[in-house]
Design an enzyme around this catalytic site. Sequence first.
Site, PDB file in Angstrom:
ATOM      1  N   CYS A   1       0.907  -1.281  -0.343  1.00  0.00           N
ATOM      2  CA  CYS A   1       0.339   0.241  -0.309  1.00  0.00           C
ATOM      3  C   CYS A   1       1.000   1.081  -0.035  1.00  0.00           C
ATOM      4  CB  CYS A   1      -0.723  -0.095   1.041  1.00  0.00           C
ATOM      5  SG  CYS A   1      -0.121  -0.386   2.559  1.00  0.00           S
ATOM      6  N   TYR A   2       1.980   1.282   1.522  1.00  0.00           N
ATOM      7  CA  TYR A   2       2.456   1.953   0.880  1.00  0.00           C
ATOM      8  C   TYR A   2       3.755   2.596  -0.416  1.00  0.00           C
ATOM      9  CZ  TYR A   2       2.652   3.976   5.785  1.00  0.00           C
ATOM     10  OH  TYR A   2       1.840   5.019   7.094  1.00  0.00           O
TER      11      TYR A   2
END
Length: 320
Positions: free
Chosen positions: A134-135
């Site tokens: 996600c990051y």
Amino acid sequence: MSTKTIGIVGARGHTGAELIRLIANHPSLELAFVSSRELEGQRLADHNDVYKGDLHYTNLDPAAVAEQGVDVVILALPNGKAAPYVEAIDKVSAGTVIVDLSADYRFDERWYYGLPELYRDRWRGEKRVSNPGCYATAIQCSIAPIKDLLAAPPVSFGVSGYSGAGTTPSDRNDPDKLRDNLMPYSLTGHMHEKEASRHLGMPVEFMPHVAPHFRGLTVTTNLYLAKQHKREDIVRRFEARFEKEKLIHVVDEAPWVSRIAHEHHLEVGGFAMSVDGRRVVVVATLDNLLKGAATQAMQNVNRSLGFDELTAIPLRAKGH
């Protein structure tokens, strides 16, 4: 369009639940199994408000997963747990598409790294897809359009809701410990720092934190430019790179994380330029369970099966 079968291993977690919702609304996918050790025997419909069938959770070992003979297996397991399932499927059913949501194959040349908006041209019809972190998704989308203009490694400051810490109890998903707090962790060498660095082909520095909200993350990236630029030059770069991408919205103001919860797209904006035109700060937000995980997995499943990439993904028009 013929119906394809799909199964999920590790279906109890937050991302598994989001995937089930997306699959339930897909016109050409049938959920064949959901494997979860903790929920074995329970009806899926009792745990998911969108799914209407009679499927029950099962607890399948790697050999049993391979024997299901489905078109797609999604592995939604913690890091370090995917290999036995991949090996079992390789032996029995090499034609099965595997989409792995962990970090286990993000550094493996034999697997396609499935961040379509940046690496679409690398797609060669692979059956093994590693879903990005996600990051790492937000970081790369903040940097890629101007990567050739940089004078130094980008520095990204990240803050995520605690759903990113998964369902296994820890300080990072304990609402009491997070209340009125911001919890820094893995301030050097985070997995997503390594991942973004590898796929961008340049070093990236990343400092993650967990906040008291449940879902959504924001990444603020500081970018030093090799020569002076105007803000509009930078904005134009981002708009040109992502103009055809329905799940990446380039916005003028710095996006707010509270506005991205339950949305399937990523927002990138801010583009705050220093007075000397040699430094720009870019902010990206996404829902870590959706564009940071389940939505991106659905893009990869759709591409692997030859469906339109955005099938079953709810879209919001750009500029709204």
